[in-house]
Scaffold this motif. Structure first.
Motif, PDB file in Angstrom:
ATOM      1  N   THR A 198     -12.555  21.054   2.419  1.00  0.00           N
ATOM      2  CA  THR A 198     -12.912  20.014   1.235  1.00  0.00           C
ATOM      3  C   THR A 198     -12.839  18.652   2.058  1.00  0.00           C
ATOM      4  O   THR A 198     -13.507  17.751   1.623  1.00  0.00           O
ATOM      5  CB  THR A 198     -11.814  19.919   0.242  1.00  0.00           C
ATOM      6  N   ASP A 199     -11.990  18.240   2.981  1.00  0.00           N
ATOM      7  CA  ASP A 199     -12.000  17.019   3.862  1.00  0.00           C
ATOM      8  C   ASP A 199     -13.373  16.938   4.330  1.00  0.00           C
ATOM      9  O   ASP A 199     -14.012  15.687   4.500  1.00  0.00           O
ATOM     10  CB  ASP A 199     -10.907  17.131   4.709  1.00  0.00           C
TER      11      ASP A 199
ATOM     12  N   LYS B 150     -16.519   8.954  -2.592  1.00  0.00           N
ATOM     13  CA  LYS B 150     -17.021  10.016  -3.423  1.00  0.00           C
ATOM     14  C   LYS B 150     -16.044  11.064  -4.030  1.00  0.00           C
ATOM     15  O   LYS B 150     -14.852  11.116  -2.891  1.00  0.00           O
ATOM     16  CB  LYS B 150     -18.239  10.883  -2.756  1.00  0.00           C
TER      17      LYS B 150
ATOM     18  N   ARG C 291     -16.235  18.140   3.541  1.00  0.00           N
ATOM     19  CA  ARG C 291     -17.449  18.209   2.741  1.00  0.00           C
ATOM     20  C   ARG C 291     -17.279  16.864   1.680  1.00  0.00           C
ATOM     21  O   ARG C 291     -18.172  16.573   0.837  1.00  0.00           O
ATOM     22  CB  ARG C 291     -17.108  19.318   1.812  1.00  0.00           C
ATOM     23  N   THR C 292     -16.146  16.094   1.636  1.00  0.00           N
ATOM     24  CA  THR C 292     -16.148  14.938   0.886  1.00  0.00           C
ATOM     25  C   THR C 292     -16.662  13.660   1.566  1.00  0.00           C
ATOM     26  O   THR C 292     -16.070  13.372   2.827  1.00  0.00           O
ATOM     27  CB  THR C 292     -14.613  14.655   0.626  1.00  0.00           C
ATOM     28  N   ARG C 293     -17.459  13.071   1.050  1.00  0.00           N
ATOM     29  CA  ARG C 293     -18.175  11.857   1.479  1.00  0.00           C
ATOM     30  C   ARG C 293     -17.043  10.507   1.073  1.00  0.00           C
ATOM     31  O   ARG C 293     -16.561  10.664   0.019  1.00  0.00           O
ATOM     32  CB  ARG C 293     -19.411  11.574   0.742  1.00  0.00           C
TER      33      ARG C 293
ATOM     34  N   ALA D 112     -14.116  14.651  -4.506  1.00  0.00           N
ATOM     35  CA  ALA D 112     -14.141  15.890  -3.577  1.00  0.00           C
ATOM     36  C   ALA D 112     -14.957  16.879  -4.472  1.00  0.00           C
ATOM     37  O   ALA D 112     -15.100  16.854  -5.701  1.00  0.00           O
ATOM     38  CB  ALA D 112     -12.896  16.432  -3.649  1.00  0.00           C
TER      39      ALA D 112
END
Length: 234
Positions: free
Chosen positions: A115-116, A123, A118-120, A125
């Motif tokens: 998740t970290d 933005k 892939r999280t911009r 999650a």
């Protein structure tokens, strides 16, 4: 962590040393591990080298595709659209250049790390089902980039593909690959995408765009003997 105890033994080089259309459907349900993150594959695509107009290897070896021509069980990781990596499992004998694109999967371990990744910034999650839903997302969730290009996934290295601990019967579907067309549209309708029916992590199908159809369309990139809408192919 002993991943083989949790997910099953690593796949062997012999497993991958077969025609890509045999290997591709059999990797559904297998688990890819890299560090703390594990992804169960729910969607893949087959690419058959010189016999496939949709493949990066259709016109022969280049510095970019060198890993794709290596021994079976290697990783071919490529960069696309100036921002994404996608990862493939090399099949068949060395020099054959066939590969299975790992197109989508379910993150089943290391969710917080995935998740970290892939999280911009700024933005929200992504949803759990979207962590590895698509080839670029899958590579990002697993932390795969140029450093892993050419590594082997058959055990003993940082990236491993495990057989399922218990392989349950899965309903599998097949269809055209996402966003692929070859010269003259030759590869448009190859039914070489395989996915597990009912899996929410399977990506959305988008057809390819032929060269003649690209004229007048903006913001869509293509190359390597085929054009795509969405992520590019091996």
């Amino acid at each position: 962590m002993d991943m083989s105890a949790q997910f099953g033994p690593p796949l062997t080089a012999e497993f991958f040393d077969r025609p890509v259309l045999q290997v591709a459907p059999e990797v559904l349900g297998c688990v890819v591990t890299h560090g703390p993150v594990a992804v169960r594959l729910t969607e893949v695509e087959a690419y058959d080298g010189a016999d496939d107009p949709g493949s990066h290897a259709f016109r022969g070896q280049t510095p970019r595709t060198e890993a794709m021509f290596g021994p079976p069980g290697g990783l071919y990781v490529y960069f696309t659209y100036g921002m994404h990596f996608c990862a493939n499992l090399v099949c068949g004998p060395a020099g054959r250049a066939s590969a299975v694109l790992m197109r989508a999967g379910e993150v089943i371990a290391g969710q917080s790390v995935a998740t970290d990744r892939r999280t911009r910034p700024g933005k929200a999650a992504p949803k759990q089902r979207d962590l590895a839903r698509g080839p670029a997302r899958l590579a990002s969730a697993l932390g795969l980039d140029r450093e892993q290009n050419g590594l082997f996934v058959t055990g003993g290295g940082p990236v491993t593909v495990h057989a399922p601990a218990q392989r349950a019967p899965e309903e599998m579907a097949t269809g055209p690959r996402v966003g692929v067309s070859g010269p003259g549209g030759d590869a448009q309708d190859f039914p070489w995408r395989f996915w597990s029916v009912g899996e929410p992590t399977v990506s959305v199908y988008r057809p390819g765009v032929r060269r003649s159809e690209r004229r007048g369309l903006s913001g869509r990139a293509g190359g390597g003997g085929a054009t795509r809408r969405g992520q590019t192919r091996p």
